[in-house]
Motif scaffolding. Structure first.
Motif, PDB file in Angstrom:
ATOM      1  N   ALA A 628       9.641 -17.230 -24.416  1.00  0.00           N
ATOM      2  CA  ALA A 628      10.244 -17.576 -23.122  1.00  0.00           C
ATOM      3  C   ALA A 628      10.010 -19.059 -22.873  1.00  0.00           C
ATOM      4  O   ALA A 628       8.979 -19.611 -23.292  1.00  0.00           O
ATOM      5  N   GLY A 629      10.953 -19.691 -22.207  1.00  0.00           N
ATOM      6  CA  GLY A 629      10.810 -21.124 -21.943  1.00  0.00           C
ATOM      7  C   GLY A 629      11.521 -21.541 -20.668  1.00  0.00           C
ATOM      8  O   GLY A 629      12.556 -20.974 -20.300  1.00  0.00           O
ATOM      9  N   LEU A 630      10.962 -22.547 -20.012  1.00  0.00           N
ATOM     10  CA  LEU A 630      11.511 -23.090 -18.767  1.00  0.00           C
ATOM     11  C   LEU A 630      12.412 -24.279 -19.094  1.00  0.00           C
ATOM     12  O   LEU A 630      11.970 -25.253 -19.694  1.00  0.00           O
ATOM     13  N   VAL A 631      13.689 -24.161 -18.709  1.00  0.00           N
ATOM     14  CA  VAL A 631      14.676 -25.206 -18.949  1.00  0.00           C
ATOM     15  C   VAL A 631      15.066 -25.834 -17.616  1.00  0.00           C
ATOM     16  O   VAL A 631      15.294 -25.124 -16.634  1.00  0.00           O
ATOM     17  N   LYS A 632      15.136 -27.168 -17.585  1.00  0.00           N
ATOM     18  CA  LYS A 632      15.588 -27.875 -16.383  1.00  0.00           C
ATOM     19  C   LYS A 632      16.823 -28.698 -16.710  1.00  0.00           C
ATOM     20  O   LYS A 632      16.862 -29.408 -17.715  1.00  0.00           O
ATOM     21  N   GLN A 633      17.831 -28.566 -15.837  1.00  0.00           N
ATOM     22  CA  GLN A 633      19.033 -29.382 -15.963  1.00  0.00           C
ATOM     23  C   GLN A 633      19.328 -29.986 -14.601  1.00  0.00           C
ATOM     24  O   GLN A 633      19.818 -29.312 -13.706  1.00  0.00           O
ATOM     25  N   GLY A 634      18.978 -31.243 -14.457  1.00  0.00           N
ATOM     26  CA  GLY A 634      19.101 -31.886 -13.155  1.00  0.00           C
ATOM     27  C   GLY A 634      18.150 -31.227 -12.171  1.00  0.00           C
ATOM     28  O   GLY A 634      16.955 -31.093 -12.434  1.00  0.00           O
ATOM     29  N   ASP A 635      18.692 -30.786 -11.048  1.00  0.00           N
ATOM     30  CA  ASP A 635      17.869 -30.117 -10.040  1.00  0.00           C
ATOM     31  C   ASP A 635      17.765 -28.618 -10.282  1.00  0.00           C
ATOM     32  O   ASP A 635      17.022 -27.922  -9.585  1.00  0.00           O
ATOM     33  N   GLU A 636      18.518 -28.104 -11.256  1.00  0.00           N
ATOM     34  CA  GLU A 636      18.508 -26.665 -11.514  1.00  0.00           C
ATOM     35  C   GLU A 636      17.574 -26.346 -12.673  1.00  0.00           C
ATOM     36  O   GLU A 636      17.417 -27.134 -13.601  1.00  0.00           O
ATOM     37  N   GLU A 637      16.973 -25.159 -12.594  1.00  0.00           N
ATOM     38  CA  GLU A 637      16.105 -24.718 -13.678  1.00  0.00           C
ATOM     39  C   GLU A 637      16.276 -23.220 -13.886  1.00  0.00           C
ATOM     40  O   GLU A 637      16.720 -22.486 -13.000  1.00  0.00           O
ATOM     41  N   SER A 638      15.912 -22.770 -15.070  1.00  0.00           N
ATOM     42  CA  SER A 638      15.983 -21.341 -15.388  1.00  0.00           C
ATOM     43  C   SER A 638      14.971 -21.046 -16.481  1.00  0.00           C
ATOM     44  O   SER A 638      14.526 -21.950 -17.197  1.00  0.00           O
ATOM     45  N   ILE A 639      14.598 -19.780 -16.553  1.00  0.00           N
ATOM     46  CA  ILE A 639      13.697 -19.343 -17.630  1.00  0.00           C
ATOM     47  C   ILE A 639      14.520 -18.549 -18.628  1.00  0.00           C
ATOM     48  O   ILE A 639      15.214 -17.601 -18.268  1.00  0.00           O
ATOM     49  N   VAL A 640      14.461 -18.960 -19.886  1.00  0.00           N
ATOM     50  CA  VAL A 640      15.178 -18.283 -20.966  1.00  0.00           C
ATOM     51  C   VAL A 640      14.218 -17.281 -21.611  1.00  0.00           C
ATOM     52  O   VAL A 640      13.087 -17.636 -21.961  1.00  0.00           O
ATOM     53  N   TYR A 641      14.662 -16.035 -21.741  1.00  0.00           N
ATOM     54  CA  TYR A 641      13.853 -14.992 -22.375  1.00  0.00           C
ATOM     55  C   TYR A 641      14.535 -14.560 -23.667  1.00  0.00           C
ATOM     56  O   TYR A 641      15.732 -14.315 -23.699  1.00  0.00           O
ATOM     57  N   LYS A 642      13.763 -14.443 -24.740  1.00  0.00           N
ATOM     58  CA  LYS A 642      14.297 -13.948 -26.005  1.00  0.00           C
ATOM     59  C   LYS A 642      13.392 -12.825 -26.510  1.00  0.00           C
ATOM     60  O   LYS A 642      12.200 -13.040 -26.748  1.00  0.00           O
ATOM     61  N   GLY A 643      13.951 -11.625 -26.632  1.00  0.00           N
ATOM     62  CA  GLY A 643      13.219 -10.501 -27.208  1.00  0.00           C
ATOM     63  C   GLY A 643      12.145  -9.919 -26.320  1.00  0.00           C
ATOM     64  O   GLY A 643      11.442  -8.989 -26.729  1.00  0.00           O
ATOM     65  N   LEU A 644      11.978 -10.440 -25.101  1.00  0.00           N
ATOM     66  CA  LEU A 644      10.938  -9.945 -24.195  1.00  0.00           C
ATOM     67  C   LEU A 644      11.490  -8.839 -23.299  1.00  0.00           C
ATOM     68  O   LEU A 644      12.678  -8.544 -23.283  1.00  0.00           O
ATOM     69  N   GLU A 645      10.585  -8.255 -22.520  1.00  0.00           N
ATOM     70  CA  GLU A 645      10.923  -7.061 -21.759  1.00  0.00           C
ATOM     71  C   GLU A 645      12.118  -7.268 -20.817  1.00  0.00           C
ATOM     72  O   GLU A 645      12.939  -6.369 -20.622  1.00  0.00           O
ATOM     73  N   THR A 646      12.237  -8.461 -20.258  1.00  0.00           N
ATOM     74  CA  THR A 646      13.315  -8.751 -19.303  1.00  0.00           C
ATOM     75  C   THR A 646      14.700  -8.552 -19.901  1.00  0.00           C
ATOM     76  O   THR A 646      15.638  -8.180 -19.199  1.00  0.00           O
ATOM     77  N   VAL A 647      14.861  -8.794 -21.198  1.00  0.00           N
ATOM     78  CA  VAL A 647      16.181  -8.688 -21.815  1.00  0.00           C
ATOM     79  C   VAL A 647      16.311  -7.446 -22.695  1.00  0.00           C
ATOM     80  O   VAL A 647      17.274  -7.309 -23.434  1.00  0.00           O
ATOM     81  N   ARG A 648      15.355  -6.530 -22.587  1.00  0.00           N
ATOM     82  CA  ARG A 648      15.431  -5.306 -23.382  1.00  0.00           C
ATOM     83  C   ARG A 648      15.849  -4.142 -22.514  1.00  0.00           C
ATOM     84  O   ARG A 648      15.356  -3.959 -21.403  1.00  0.00           O
ATOM     85  N   THR A 649      16.769  -3.342 -23.030  1.00  0.00           N
ATOM     86  CA  THR A 649      17.320  -2.250 -22.233  1.00  0.00           C
ATOM     87  C   THR A 649      16.359  -1.064 -22.117  1.00  0.00           C
ATOM     88  O   THR A 649      16.583  -0.184 -21.300  1.00  0.00           O
ATOM     89  N   ASP A 650      15.300  -1.018 -22.946  1.00  0.00           N
ATOM     90  CA  ASP A 650      14.408   0.141 -22.906  1.00  0.00           C
ATOM     91  C   ASP A 650      13.192  -0.080 -21.994  1.00  0.00           C
ATOM     92  O   ASP A 650      12.246   0.704 -22.017  1.00  0.00           O
ATOM     93  N   TRP A 651      13.223  -1.147 -21.186  1.00  0.00           N
ATOM     94  CA  TRP A 651      12.164  -1.373 -20.204  1.00  0.00           C
ATOM     95  C   TRP A 651      12.726  -1.184 -18.797  1.00  0.00           C
ATOM     96  O   TRP A 651      13.912  -1.388 -18.561  1.00  0.00           O
ATOM     97  N   THR A 652      11.865  -0.803 -17.871  1.00  0.00           N
ATOM     98  CA  THR A 652      12.317  -0.506 -16.514  1.00  0.00           C
ATOM     99  C   THR A 652      12.532  -1.789 -15.712  1.00  0.00           C
ATOM    100  O   THR A 652      12.011  -2.852 -16.057  1.00  0.00           O
ATOM    101  N   ASN A 653      13.268  -1.642 -14.615  1.00  0.00           N
ATOM    102  CA  ASN A 653      13.429  -2.764 -13.682  1.00  0.00           C
ATOM    103  C   ASN A 653      12.085  -3.205 -13.130  1.00  0.00           C
ATOM    104  O   ASN A 653      11.883  -4.380 -12.818  1.00  0.00           O
TER     105      ASN A 653
END
Length: 793
Positions: A628-653
């Motif tokens: 996971a990594g924190l990306v900033k573009q100007g004043d906007e930012e987002s966290i990119v998740y790869k392969g972690l629970e947030t982007v896996r369909t077999d984990w709960t909300n």
């Protein structure tokens, strides 16, 4: 009298007739639909010249009518070949097995007559033709046809189709939505004057009349493309069943021809449909071909994710009960519901430019518009006619000699919580390796002919004994042309075209590494992947020689730690410097070592201001394909998740929302202890009960789970036991998706939950793993934070 015109191929078939074999091509032209009847072409395959006498004897004995013609062609073993022309398609289908029984190999016998006709003329969608026209009802038919490739893009008309029916499959209504006409054909009588005066509902007496009205609609509005959601395996399968039950042909093809539905030989739950003159595009299959991914493929879920709107009915039983109720008491609401499904599918196609994508793919490869997947077919279409012109016949499928090639390069990661991590990507690494090192099936055959010393300068060494000819090849040029076309498409903002090219270009390695491809050779695939390993390892050494640390590498991406926090400007400067240095190094190295021009292109992709590379759960070893990594573009930012629970369909909300907030706090150096403690306590108190649902797919029939019975299977069995008691149809016997929760008595389906929630399970199995993935890197531990607080007395 012969006339000339251009068009676009919609459907292709071949058949035996009294006059010999016929190829039937339905086109869309400026003048409307056209039907081309091509006569005189015969099915052909090839055998070795040394097998000719025995082949003649065997085929004559089998009563097959075959003619033979020696050709200036050879196979990949450089043996002379003979063409075998069958007088009928029926004979051509029997020929390969008849020869195989005698130990004779028939080359290219699996290429269908219509496909070969188009392929050998390089016809990829667009077609220029001449022929004798004859006006028919709704179309022009051409005989004495001659055809060649043309650059022609059609304006195709589309209808979105959806049916509503009872649980037993009896039709209630059919929805049709197109620019020309939108309506619902509804069985029954209107309930009131308002319903009767509704212009977009066509009332019919019964199911048979509904099917006849559907026929009339297709004759009147004559669409080129039919779209829908699971439209082949559900809507059309049922329409054809009900037509058969009502003794109706359902003549919805052009020229009043009937559809043909057939089962897949690999998957009994999947089918294919042929409607002469019309193409059926299923939304799910076409999105998957265009590499879209969704947590759920239901129309409800996809439309909410893409369009921000969906339907009001969610539970399948409530949905069926509500449809039945509407049909009996509120047909107007059912008609609106039916038509809404049609409109949602149309909007999804428009939003994703799916039809444009399908057309562009056909124009690039020649595969049918409705072809699902089709990477091997696309490669064959593009490569085979060029191979013939180079004097070779393609090899047969030979999965028995399949040898696996190494996969993509994946480096052991260095776990940690990092400041300033750069990602450097090789642009289309495998296609650029093919271009640079001339990797190609014909190039391998010709390269292996070059002996060491004699003509060796014409060969480029590959891996596992592969040698590739510098001049005699097709694939590098094919990729170079596609590459240039994609750059142009991106520049002009043609997203569908760009996406189609990217998928095709990137599929070429997969095709060469697949035992399902006639051109598979482990020396081809290995010369791509092992060269990729070499490039990635050398690139890592070049980066580390500059004083930076490579913490992970994956296929074509390298993750570089700058060791301390850097501003966006400074990180970008370093990224561009590294890219320029490495590209220059490879250009000079490959010229000096192999006398070849490098097509390798490293790009500076991303600067992560904060970056987490976790460990494998329960171990100290770094994980792979998870970060996971924190990306900033100007004043906007987002966290990119790869392969972690947030982007896996077999984990709960529950776990996903917990992870997103926890990572946000860690990446921004905010306090976490109170948040973690409160979230665990609120989970135990029932505050988040709406976030506890697991959703998992049953990939097999329920009865096939015998030894290992996972939680979702237990929940599905319980759900169908309840369905049986209530007299409802069993829902999960043949697979599907199940939603369930974990209770103190184990997994139970959401729709039939009987026991209290097991909150300890959710804290231990959902929250703790998420927290343990990141907290130790800041010196904190989930169990310490959530341990009961001891009061003072």
């Amino acid at each position: 009298m012969q006339t000339q015109s251009t068009g676009f191929v919609l459907t292709r078939q071949s058949r035996d007739s009294r006059n010999g074999t016929e190829i039937i091509l339905w086109l869309k032209t400026e003048q409307g639909p056209a039907r081309l009847v091509v006569q005189g072409d015969k099915p052909v395959c090839f055998i070795r010249e040394q097998d000719l006498a025995q082949a003649k004897q065997q085929l004559h004995k089998a009563g097959l009518n075959v003619s033979y013609k020696p050709l200036a062609l050879k196979n990949f073993q450089h043996q002379a070949m003979v063409a075998c022309y069958s007088s009928s398609i029926r004979d051509s289908l029997q020929l390969p097995q008849t020869l195989a029984n005698a130990g004779i190999e028939a080359f290219e016998s699996d290429i269908r007559l219509a496909d070969r006709y188009l392929m050998e003329r390089f016809i990829q969608g667009g077609i220029a033709f001449s022929g004798v026209p004859q006006q028919r009802a709704g179309y022009i038919e051409y005989s004495q046809v001659k055809a060649k490739a043309a650059d022609y893009k059609p304006a195709l008309t589309t209808v979105s189709l959806d049916i509503e029916c009872s649980e037993k499959g009896v039709l209630y209504s059919v929805g049709l939505h197109s620019e020309a006409d939108s309506r619902v054909i509804m069985v029954g009588q209107p309930h009131n004057e308002e319903d009767a005066s509704c212009g977009w509902i066509e009332w019919v007496e019964d199911e048979k009349t509904l099917l006849l009205a559907l026929e009339r609609w297709f004759i009147q509005f004559d669409p080129d493309i039919i779209i829908g959601w699971n439209v082949i395996d559900f809507d059309f399968r049922l329409l054809l069943k009900r037509a058969e039950w009502n003794a109706i042909s359902l003549r919805i093809g052009r020229g009043k021809q009937t559809p043909h539905w057939r089962k897949s030989t690999q998957n009994p739950n999947q089918g294919f449909i042929t409607i002469p003159g019309r193409v059926v595009l299923d939304g799910i299959d076409t999105l998957k071909t265009a590499t879209y991914h969704f947590r759920s493929w239901s129309l409800e879920s996809v439309s909410r994710e893409l369009l921000g709107e969906g339907k009001d009915i969610h539970n399948v039983h409530d949905r069926m009960a509500e449809i039945n109720h509407m049909f009996r008491h509120d047909k107007m609401s059912l008609a609106k519901y039916n038509l809404q499904d049609c409109k949602l599918v149309t909007r999804i196609f428009d939003h994703t430019h799916l039809l444009d994508f399908a057309i562009e793919r056909t124009c690039l490869t020649g595969v049918e518009i409705d072809r699902v997947g089709g990477s091997v077919a696309a490669f064959t279409n593009l490569y085979l006619p060029q191979l013939h012109r180079a004097g070779y016949v393609a090899p047969s499928l030979d999965s028995e000699n399949w040898i696996a090639s190494p996969g993509g390069y994946v480096m052991d990661s260095k776990p940690g919580l990092y400041q300033s991590v750069l990602v450097l990507d090789f642009k289309s690494l495998y296609p650029s390796i093919i271009r640079t090192f001339r990797i190609d099936p014909l190039g391998l055959v010709e390269g292996l002919l070059l002996e060491e010393g004699k003509g060796a300068e014409q060969a480029i060494a590959g891996f596992r004994g592969g040698r590739f000819h510098r001049e005699k090849h097709f694939l590098p040029n094919m990729i170079e042309n596609l590459w240039a076309a994609r750059d142009q498409a991106k520049k002009e903002g043609e997203k569908a075209f760009s996406q189609a090219i990217k998928i095709i270009m990137n599929s070429f390695y997969g095709v060469l590494g697949s035992s399902g491809c006639r051109f598979f050779d482990h020396r081809l695939a290995s010369s791509i992947t092992m060269r990729g390993h070499e490039i990635m390892k050398t690139t890592r050494e070049l980066i580390e020689a500059k004083g930076y640390e490579v913490i992970y590498g994956d296929t074509d991406s390298t993750f570089v730690s700058l060791k301390t926090s850097h501003s966006a400007e400074k990180a970008d400067e370093i990224g561009q410097m590294l890219v320029a240095h490495i590209n220059q190094w490879w250009a000079e190295h490959l010229q000096a070592e192999y006398s070849i021009t490098s097509a390798l292109e490293l790009e500076y992709e991303t600067h992560y201001h904060k970056f987490l590379m976790p460990t494998i759960r329960g171990q100290e070893t770094g994980s792979k394909k998870r970060y996971a990594g924190l990306v900033k573009q100007g004043d906007e930012e987002s966290i990119v998740y790869k392969g972690l629970e947030t982007v896996r369909t077999d984990w709960t909300n529950l776990a996903q929302e917990f992870q997103q907030e926890l990572y946000h706090r860690v990446f921004h150096d905010e306090g976490v202890e109170e948040y973690v403690r409160d979230y665990a306590e609120q989970t135990r108190s029932g505050t988040y009960d709406d976030k506890l649902v697991y959703r998992k797919r049953l990939r097999r029939n329920l009865s096939e789970y015998q030894k290992n019975v996972p939680p979702h299977v237990r929940a599905a069995r319980m759900a169908d036991e309840v369905n049986k008691k209530l007299g409802r149809p069993l829902q999960y016997q043949n697979g599907g998706w199940i939603e369930y929760v974990i209770t103190i008595n184990g997994p139970e389906p959401v729709e039939a939950q009987q026991s209290p929630i097991d909150y300890d399970h959710y804290v231990d199995k959902q929250l703790r793993p998420v927290a343990d993935g990141i907290l130790p890197f800041i010196g904190k531990y989930f169990d310490d934070i959530t341990a009961p607080q001891l009061g003072l007395f």
